[in-house]
Design a protein around this motif. Structure first.
Motif, mmCIF file in Angstrom:
data_model
loop_
_atom_site.group_PDB
_atom_site.id
_atom_site.type_symbol
_atom_site.label_atom_id
_atom_site.label_comp_id
_atom_site.label_asym_id
_atom_site.label_seq_id
_atom_site.Cartn_x
_atom_site.Cartn_y
_atom_site.Cartn_z
ATOM 1 N N GLU A 111 3.232 -7.690 -3.841
ATOM 2 C CA GLU A 111 3.314 -6.652 -2.809
ATOM 3 C C GLU A 111 2.006 -5.876 -2.754
ATOM 4 O OE1 GLU A 111 5.669 -2.404 -2.266
ATOM 5 O OE2 GLU A 111 6.792 -4.126 -3.063
ATOM 6 N N ILE A 112 1.528 -5.649 -1.531
ATOM 7 C CA ILE A 112 0.332 -4.832 -1.323
ATOM 8 C C ILE A 112 0.707 -3.677 -0.415
ATOM 9 C CG2 ILE A 112 -2.078 -4.782 -0.594
ATOM 10 C CD1 ILE A 112 -2.198 -7.780 -0.950
ATOM 11 N N ASP A 113 0.531 -2.447 -0.917
ATOM 12 C CA ASP A 113 0.863 -1.230 -0.163
ATOM 13 C C ASP A 113 -0.433 -0.539 0.255
ATOM 14 O OD1 ASP A 113 3.401 -1.891 -0.934
ATOM 15 O OD2 ASP A 113 3.611 -0.279 -2.405
ATOM 16 N N ASN A 114 -0.542 -0.252 1.532
ATOM 17 C CA ASN A 114 -1.698 0.492 2.035
ATOM 18 C C ASN A 114 -1.298 1.948 2.190
ATOM 19 O OD1 ASN A 114 -4.057 1.369 3.166
ATOM 20 N ND2 ASN A 114 -3.904 0.142 5.040
ATOM 21 N N THR A 115 -1.650 2.774 1.219
ATOM 22 C CA THR A 115 -1.303 4.186 1.268
ATOM 23 C C THR A 115 -2.423 5.034 1.863
ATOM 24 O OG1 THR A 115 -2.123 4.555 -0.994
ATOM 25 C CG2 THR A 115 0.188 3.928 -0.747
ATOM 26 N N GLY A 116 -3.535 4.385 2.216
ATOM 27 C CA GLY A 116 -4.639 5.110 2.846
ATOM 28 C C GLY A 116 -4.494 5.141 4.358
ATOM 29 N N ARG A 117 -5.556 5.502 5.029
ATOM 30 C CA ARG A 117 -5.511 5.643 6.491
ATOM 31 C C ARG A 117 -6.320 4.569 7.211
ATOM 32 N NH1 ARG A 117 -6.210 12.220 7.412
ATOM 33 N NH2 ARG A 117 -4.347 12.844 6.214
#
Length: 239
Positions: A111-117
């Protein structure tokens, strides 16, 4: 780490023609995903023999890249690459794709989560025949992407100088899809003849691929179940 092996037997005339015309062997790895993307060339072998043995380890990493192009023949270059076992999560917080790997992902998946913008490109890498992590596809990373490696690999001989990491949306020539879920000890064998092609008859694990056939339907299984799970994971990580 699971060691996989492919043995390709060829006659003298075939191997002579392949060498004289500077053919190489290229492989692309299948994956199930929640994201949209494009497959990339993963494995290349340039030294050809009459009995060609290719081995690799099913060892994975997750990568991110600031360059999100899906244009055919473009080479994908990872900005950051993180080796990780199945069940890991890569939390990306930096605008350049930097992040931290931790356990806690769905079993059998990465899983890859993009928590940035910043919208990024991302995907999985698998060790190739030279022990190098190479991307098996590039995908849009907007929020949460889920990946599950599929034990199927497409192989092609081609005289065109392709490279690992190159986006390939169509078959590089007449090829074969090999299903390693049917392999004993992760090992398969097949014959190849320059004129007759891949010997798929009576081999349930081998299916021919036509020259110029679209590769996305063969290699990228965009799963509705993974899309639903990704949305669920996104809600849980945003709380």
């Amino acid at each position: 780490m699971e060691r996989h092996k492919l043995t390709i037997d060829m006659n003298d005339a075939t191997i002579e023609q392949l060498r004289d015309h500077h053919f190489a062997l290229f492989g692309l790895h299948a994956v199930a995903t929640s994201a949209s993307g494009a497959p990339t060339i993963w494995l290349s072998v340039h030294y050809l023999e009459r009995r060609l043995e290719v081995t690799w380890q099913e060892t994975y990493s997750m990568y991110t890249t600031r360059h999100r192009t899906m244009a055919p023949s473009t080479k994908v270059v990872a900005t950051h690459n993180y080796p990780a076992p199945l069940g890991s999560v890569l939390a990306v917080s930096g605008n350049d794709g930097a992040g931290i790997v931790s356990p806690g992902g769905p079993a059998g998946h990465l899983e890859i989560d993009n928590t940035g913008r910043t919208d990024l490109g991302a995907g999985l890498c698998v060790h190739d025949a030279h022990g190098m992590y190479q991307p098996i596809g590039i995908f849009d990373l907007v929020d949460v992407d889920l990946f599950q490696p599929i034990p199927k690999v497409a192989f092609f001989f081609s005289p065109i100088p392709h490279m690992a990491g190159e986006i390939a949306t169509r078959a590089l020539g007449p090829g074969v899809m090999l299903d390693y879920s049917m392999a004993r000890d992760h090992s398969l064998s097949i014959e190849y003849d320059l004129h007759d092609g891949w010997a798929c008859d009576n081999r349930p694990y081998a299916k021919p691929i036509d020259a110029n056939e679209p590769l996305n339907p063969l290699l990228l299984q965009r799963s509705s179940a993974l899309q639903a799970l990704a949305m669920q994971r996104q809600r849980s990580t945003s709380r």
